[in-house]
Design a protein around this motif. Structure first.
Motif, PDB file in Angstrom:
ATOM      1  N   LEU A   1      29.911 -11.154   7.906  1.00 31.68           N
ATOM      2  CA  LEU A   1      29.400 -12.422   7.379  1.00 31.68           C
ATOM      3  C   LEU A   1      30.563 -13.368   7.122  1.00 31.68           C
ATOM      4  CD1 LEU A   1      27.200 -14.260   5.949  1.00 31.68           C
ATOM      5  CD2 LEU A   1      27.874 -13.083   3.827  1.00 31.68           C
ATOM      6  N   TRP A   2      30.485 -14.554   7.694  1.00 33.20           N
ATOM      7  CA  TRP A   2      31.375 -15.638   7.272  1.00 33.20           C
ATOM      8  C   TRP A   2      30.557 -16.489   6.314  1.00 33.20           C
ATOM      9  CZ3 TRP A   2      31.202 -21.091   8.465  1.00 33.20           C
ATOM     10  CH2 TRP A   2      32.294 -21.805   7.948  1.00 33.20           C
ATOM     11  N   PRO A   3      30.896 -16.494   5.022  1.00 29.38           N
ATOM     12  CA  PRO A   3      30.023 -17.127   4.026  1.00 29.38           C
ATOM     13  C   PRO A   3      29.957 -18.638   4.125  1.00 29.38           C
ATOM     14  CG  PRO A   3      32.034 -16.303   2.999  1.00 29.38           C
ATOM     15  CD  PRO A   3      32.046 -15.814   4.408  1.00 29.38           C
ATOM     16  N   GLY A   4      31.018 -19.264   4.625  1.00 30.89           N
ATOM     17  CA  GLY A   4      31.012 -20.721   4.724  1.00 30.89           C
ATOM     18  C   GLY A   4      30.609 -21.372   3.420  1.00 30.89           C
ATOM     19  N   THR A   5      29.685 -22.316   3.497  1.00 26.35           N
ATOM     20  CA  THR A   5      29.166 -22.978   2.298  1.00 26.35           C
ATOM     21  C   THR A   5      27.702 -22.630   2.068  1.00 26.35           C
ATOM     22  OG1 THR A   5      28.617 -24.921   3.652  1.00 26.35           O
ATOM     23  CG2 THR A   5      30.757 -24.922   2.540  1.00 26.35           C
ATOM     24  N   LEU A   6      27.185 -21.667   2.847  1.00 27.74           N
ATOM     25  CA  LEU A   6      25.763 -21.376   2.806  1.00 27.74           C
ATOM     26  C   LEU A   6      25.367 -20.424   1.677  1.00 27.74           C
ATOM     27  CD1 LEU A   6      23.150 -22.077   4.244  1.00 27.74           C
ATOM     28  CD2 LEU A   6      23.573 -20.204   5.850  1.00 27.74           C
ATOM     29  N   LEU A   7      26.289 -19.565   1.242  1.00 30.75           N
ATOM     30  CA  LEU A   7      25.944 -18.596   0.208  1.00 30.75           C
ATOM     31  C   LEU A   7      25.476 -19.277  -1.076  1.00 30.75           C
ATOM     32  CD1 LEU A   7      28.592 -15.711   0.283  1.00 30.75           C
ATOM     33  CD2 LEU A   7      26.248 -15.700   1.131  1.00 30.75           C
ATOM     34  N   ALA A   8      26.114 -20.379  -1.401  1.00 36.48           N
ATOM     35  CA  ALA A   8      25.781 -21.055  -2.658  1.00 36.48           C
ATOM     36  C   ALA A   8      24.351 -21.579  -2.682  1.00 36.48           C
ATOM     37  CB  ALA A   8      26.760 -22.206  -2.901  1.00 36.48           C
ATOM     38  N   ARG A   9      23.771 -21.783  -1.508  1.00 37.40           N
ATOM     39  CA  ARG A   9      22.412 -22.332  -1.433  1.00 37.40           C
ATOM     40  C   ARG A   9      21.417 -21.455  -2.187  1.00 37.40           C
ATOM     41  NH1 ARG A   9      20.719 -25.973   2.255  1.00 37.40           N
ATOM     42  NH2 ARG A   9      18.489 -26.428   2.194  1.00 37.40           N
ATOM     43  N   THR A  10      21.575 -20.150  -2.053  1.00 42.18           N
ATOM     44  CA  THR A  10      20.694 -19.224  -2.769  1.00 42.18           C
ATOM     45  C   THR A  10      21.455 -18.471  -3.861  1.00 42.18           C
ATOM     46  OG1 THR A  10      21.074 -17.617  -0.988  1.00 42.18           O
ATOM     47  CG2 THR A  10      19.041 -18.910  -0.883  1.00 42.18           C
ATOM     48  N   GLN A  11      22.570 -19.067  -4.325  1.00 39.92           N
ATOM     49  CA  GLN A  11      23.317 -18.587  -5.482  1.00 39.92           C
ATOM     50  C   GLN A  11      23.823 -17.151  -5.311  1.00 39.92           C
ATOM     51  OE1 GLN A  11      21.388 -19.715  -9.312  1.00 39.92           O
ATOM     52  NE2 GLN A  11      19.776 -20.630  -8.030  1.00 39.92           N
ATOM     53  N   VAL A  12      24.259 -16.817  -4.103  1.00 43.68           N
ATOM     54  CA  VAL A  12      24.823 -15.487  -3.863  1.00 43.68           C
ATOM     55  C   VAL A  12      26.291 -15.500  -4.269  1.00 43.68           C
ATOM     56  CG1 VAL A  12      25.336 -13.737  -2.122  1.00 43.68           C
ATOM     57  CG2 VAL A  12      23.226 -15.065  -1.966  1.00 43.68           C
ATOM     58  N   ALA A  13      26.702 -14.519  -5.072  1.00 45.14           N
ATOM     59  CA  ALA A  13      28.084 -14.426  -5.536  1.00 45.14           C
ATOM     60  C   ALA A  13      28.935 -13.737  -4.478  1.00 45.14           C
ATOM     61  CB  ALA A  13      28.143 -13.650  -6.841  1.00 45.14           C
ATOM     62  N   GLU A  14      29.880 -14.478  -3.916  1.00 46.09           N
ATOM     63  CA  GLU A  14      30.706 -13.938  -2.844  1.00 46.09           C
ATOM     64  C   GLU A  14      31.522 -12.736  -3.307  1.00 46.09           C
ATOM     65  OE1 GLU A  14      34.393 -15.424  -0.021  1.00 46.09           O
ATOM     66  OE2 GLU A  14      32.884 -16.899  -0.636  1.00 46.09           O
ATOM     67  N   ARG A  15      32.060 -12.814  -4.532  1.00 42.26           N
ATOM     68  CA  ARG A  15      32.863 -11.703  -5.045  1.00 42.26           C
ATOM     69  C   ARG A  15      32.037 -10.420  -5.119  1.00 42.26           C
ATOM     70  NH1 ARG A  15      36.201 -12.633 -10.498  1.00 42.26           N
ATOM     71  NH2 ARG A  15      37.194 -14.121  -9.055  1.00 42.26           N
ATOM     72  N   CYS A  16      30.790 -10.564  -5.492  1.00 40.88           N
ATOM     73  CA  CYS A  16      29.887  -9.412  -5.555  1.00 40.88           C
ATOM     74  C   CYS A  16      29.692  -8.793  -4.180  1.00 40.88           C
ATOM     75  CB  CYS A  16      28.544  -9.838  -6.153  1.00 40.88           C
ATOM     76  SG  CYS A  16      27.255  -8.584  -6.086  1.00 40.88           S
ATOM     77  N   LEU A  17      29.501  -9.633  -3.156  1.00 39.11           N
ATOM     78  CA  LEU A  17      29.329  -9.107  -1.807  1.00 39.11           C
ATOM     79  C   LEU A  17      30.568  -8.364  -1.343  1.00 39.11           C
ATOM     80  CD1 LEU A  17      27.523 -11.941   0.219  1.00 39.11           C
ATOM     81  CD2 LEU A  17      26.530  -9.856  -0.741  1.00 39.11           C
ATOM     82  N   ARG A  18      31.728  -8.912  -1.616  1.00 38.79           N
ATOM     83  CA  ARG A  18      32.971  -8.279  -1.181  1.00 38.79           C
ATOM     84  C   ARG A  18      33.177  -6.931  -1.856  1.00 38.79           C
ATOM     85  NH1 ARG A  18      35.943 -11.524   2.001  1.00 38.79           N
ATOM     86  NH2 ARG A  18      35.473 -13.780   1.977  1.00 38.79           N
ATOM     87  N   ALA A  19      32.630  -6.778  -3.029  1.00 36.11           N
ATOM     88  CA  ALA A  19      32.775  -5.513  -3.748  1.00 36.11           C
ATOM     89  C   ALA A  19      31.816  -4.442  -3.225  1.00 36.11           C
ATOM     90  CB  ALA A  19      32.536  -5.728  -5.247  1.00 36.11           C
ATOM     91  N   GLY A  20      30.832  -4.856  -2.438  1.00 34.84           N
ATOM     92  CA  GLY A  20      29.815  -3.904  -1.980  1.00 34.84           C
ATOM     93  C   GLY A  20      29.819  -3.637  -0.495  1.00 34.84           C
ATOM     94  N   THR A  21      30.969  -3.756   0.156  1.00 35.07           N
ATOM     95  CA  THR A  21      31.018  -3.623   1.609  1.00 35.07           C
ATOM     96  C   THR A  21      30.901  -2.177   2.096  1.00 35.07           C
ATOM     97  OG1 THR A  21      33.437  -3.699   1.455  1.00 35.07           O
ATOM     98  CG2 THR A  21      32.296  -5.756   2.015  1.00 35.07           C
ATOM     99  N   ASP A  22      30.863  -1.221   1.177  1.00 28.93           N
ATOM    100  CA  ASP A  22      30.630   0.167   1.575  1.00 28.93           C
ATOM    101  C   ASP A  22      29.161   0.557   1.438  1.00 28.93           C
ATOM    102  OD1 ASP A  22      33.255   0.909   2.314  1.00 28.93           O
ATOM    103  OD2 ASP A  22      33.810   1.139   0.208  1.00 28.93           O
ATOM    104  N   ALA A  23      28.305  -0.390   1.091  1.00 27.61           N
ATOM    105  CA  ALA A  23      26.877  -0.100   0.945  1.00 27.61           C
ATOM    106  C   ALA A  23      26.286   0.345   2.284  1.00 27.61           C
ATOM    107  CB  ALA A  23      26.142  -1.340   0.436  1.00 27.61           C
ATOM    108  N   ALA A  24      25.361   1.283   2.230  1.00 32.45           N
ATOM    109  CA  ALA A  24      24.706   1.782   3.435  1.00 32.45           C
ATOM    110  C   ALA A  24      23.628   0.787   3.878  1.00 32.45           C
ATOM    111  CB  ALA A  24      24.090   3.152   3.177  1.00 32.45           C
ATOM    112  N   LEU A  25      23.831   0.164   5.030  1.00 35.73           N
ATOM    113  CA  LEU A  25      22.885  -0.800   5.576  1.00 35.73           C
ATOM    114  C   LEU A  25      22.438  -0.357   6.963  1.00 35.73           C
ATOM    115  CD1 LEU A  25      24.699  -4.171   4.674  1.00 35.73           C
ATOM    116  CD2 LEU A  25      22.893  -3.018   3.383  1.00 35.73           C
ATOM    117  N   THR A  26      21.322  -0.907   7.413  1.00 30.62           N
ATOM    118  CA  THR A  26      20.832  -0.657   8.765  1.00 30.62           C
ATOM    119  C   THR A  26      20.315  -1.973   9.342  1.00 30.62           C
ATOM    120  OG1 THR A  26      18.518  -0.223   8.184  1.00 30.62           O
ATOM    121  CG2 THR A  26      20.059   1.632   8.014  1.00 30.62           C
TER     122      THR A  26
END
Length: 588
Positions: free
Chosen positions: A525-550
């Motif tokens: 994900l390149w967050p650009g300026t779009l994350l703020a639109r739905t109030q997503v905390a970028e620092r939080c995402l960076r801390a969870g990059t080992d989460a199991a996703l599919t």
């Protein structure tokens, strides 16, 4: 004057003399049933090398006695004989037998050189492969293999023997007796071999797809004939209630807990559908080689523990854009609209640009184009060679696609989907430009098994470097649009790739037996300026990059990021939801 003496006519040759005057070669006449049996034996001995090799590899786990191996050979021969007898009608047999031999020889080549198995999924994928990808698999090795294993028996069949004419009428009872014997051998052999073979088939499903040519014939029939006797799935819409969320409210009219806030610019999101990228070969994910320096310089977020929906494009791409998830998609009773339909119905402009063999039905109801069909002559000259183009040709067309979508008026938001050629094999050397060939020497042939492990890894890693450059150029383009849009980019590969591990190459093995490298994919994900639109905390995402996703998370994460409301949205499958201050409650 001498009398003219004329030579007397030659006396008829004696029987022994006539025999000596016959041509040196006379084709023997063979009943079709014996020709079919001979071809079946040839298939068992010469065209099932992958099968016998795999049984040998599994001998430590389940060793077959000499008698059991003999019965295995008899069963394979009898079953193949029954197929050849099915084709033994006058006017059909030579052609049908020849097609079977050529198919079996070609399939064996790919089994031995790439470690693939031809299951229904592989057949579907092959049928949707474009000419360029098909030609990349052809070569002198394949031709020589087919000439040896199919050409020799075909030469005997067409020039070496005469098939007894009308034999099927006169000798019907003899042929029927031999066919019954074939069924008897198959039945008795199945009974005798059940105990030793059942554990192997249960634990190593792939071995049943190595039976050549019968497995291929069954798979082709499953794909081509089965749908004729199966009713088509009815189509069902899911986008009727799709709507834009609160972030699309006009400026100075959107209420918040702190009062009234200004509205946002329209979103511009690029979705890059990656191709054949392995997560463990991304420098972003800890790979020792820095194959992704440009994305790293742009501070992207990369999840390291992501699994795909399938092991080939045809299986994965429709699944990742579906709201059903892998299990629901594979067991569905209806054909549904997908993510792009929902976004378009909500009011966003959506476009698909392809540098691959089509969108697999995902883009059927939205604006779409094939990159090389709309490119300028200059772009084709720069980025294309031998009917293939590097993905960078799509970057050249982004302005054009965006402008076309805006022709009908200022959109409330735009989603551009770019479908890569990426790291598609086996011609990896054609997937990177000279400037991005950082790891040398590289494998410069499509016969991957002919290259050393180091050369193969080098050429594959160069294709990842090319993807890094392509995605980074797209990010740079998005940054030029930030005065008008809130921008962001998601990159997600459709499946991974085998690079010779355990003798396997390419991709497409049945999911249940496929190695993890064919399923472990990068999600960036390149967050650009779009994350703020739905109030997503970028620092939080960076801390969870080992989460199991599919791939199951993709549909819901895009809806959440774009603030599009739908009854199909599931908060628990939104990869960004946990990093918002208040989780959306669109659906239970």
């Amino acid at each position: 004057m001498k009398e003219l003496v004329l030579p007397s006519p030659a006396a008829p040759a004696a029987p022994a003399q006539r025999k000596r005057m016959l041509p040196p070669f006379s084709r023997p006449t063979v009943a079709p049933r014996w020709a079919a049996l001979a071809l079946a034996i040839w298939c068992t001995v010469g065209l099932n090398q992958a099968w016998w090799a795999r049984l040998s590899q599994l001998a430590q786990e389940q060793s077959l006695s000499g008698t059991e191996q003999l019965w295995t050979a008899l069963v394979l021969t009898a079953a193949t004989f029954l197929w050849f007898m099915l084709l033994s009608w006058p006017g059909l047999r030579r052609i049908g037998w020849s097609v079977t031999l050529v198919t079996a020889a070609a399939v064996q080549y790919f089994m031995l050189h790439y470690g693939i198995v031809v299951d229904p999924s592989m057949v579907r994928n092959a049928l949707q492969t474009n000419t360029s990808e098909t030609m990349a698999l052809m070569g002198s090795g394949l031709l020589l293999h087919v000439l040896l294993y199919a050409g020799l028996p075909m030469a005997v069949l067409w020039a070496g023997v005469r098939l007894q004419p009308g034999a099927w009428r006169r000798d019907l009872w003899r042929s029927a007796l031999l066919v019954l014997a074939g069924f008897g051998v198959v039945g008795l052999g199945a009974k005798l071999l059940y105990k030793p073979m059942a554990p192997l088939v249960r634990n190593h499903t792939e071995i049943r797809f190595l039976i050549n040519p019968l497995s291929t014939l069954v798979s082709v029939g499953n794909v081509t004939l089965k749908p004729l006797f199966k009713s088509k799935r009815p189509f069902q819409r899911i986008s009727e209630d799709a709507a834009l969320g609160a972030s699309y409210t006009p400026p100075l009219k959107r209420a918040t807990a702190a009062g009234v806030a200004a509205g946002h610019k329209p979103p511009l999101l690029v979705l890059v559908v990656g191709e054949t990228a392995r997560s463990d070969h991304f420098g972003l994910n800890g790979y020792p080689r820095n194959t992704t320096p440009e994305m790293e310089a742009r501070h992207v977020i990369s999840w390291r523990n992501v699994r795909s929906c399938g092991t080939n494009t045809l299986a994965s791409v429709p699944c990742m854009f579906s709201h059903l998830g892998k299990e629901g998609f594979e067991g569905r009773k209806f054909e549904y609209e997908n993510l792009l339909d929902v976004l378009q119905q909500a009011g966003l402009r959506v476009d698909w640009l392809d540098n691959q063999a089509g969108c697999k039905g995902v883009c059927n109801r939205i604006s779409n184009a094939q990159a090389d069909k709309i490119a300028s002559a200059a772009a084709l000259s720069q980025w294309c060679k031998d009917d293939e183009c590097l993905d960078q040709i799509m970057v050249e067309q982004l302005d054009q696609r965006l402008k076309a979508l805006q022709a009908a008026g200022e959109p409330q938001g735009t989603v551009l989907v770019l479908h890569q050629m990426g790291s598609h094999g086996p011609a990896y050397h054609r997937r990177s430009s000279p400037a991005n060939k950082r790891f040398l020497p590289e494998c410069a042939t499509h016969v991957t098994s002919d290259c050393s492990r180091g050369q193969l890894v080098n050429v594959y890693d160069n294709s990842i470097v090319e993807t890094d450059h392509f995605v980074s150029r797209t990010i740079d383009w998005l940054q030029t649009q930030q005065d008008r849009f809130e921008t962001g980019l998601i990159y997600l590969s459709d499946h991974g790739e085998s690079l010779g591990e355990n003798g396997l190459y390419l991709h497409g093995l049945p999911y249940v037996i496929a190695p993890d490298v064919q399923k472990h994919v990068p999600w960036v994900l390149w967050p650009g300026t779009l994350l703020a639109r739905t109030q997503v905390a970028e620092r939080c995402l960076r801390a969870g990059t080992d989460a199991a996703l599919t791939h199951d998370h993709f549909y819901h994460s895009v809806l959440g990021l774009l603030d599009v409301r739908s009854s199909t949205y599931r908060t628990q499958l939104d990869a960004f939801a946990s990093c918002r201050p208040a989780t959306r409650q669109d659906a239970a």
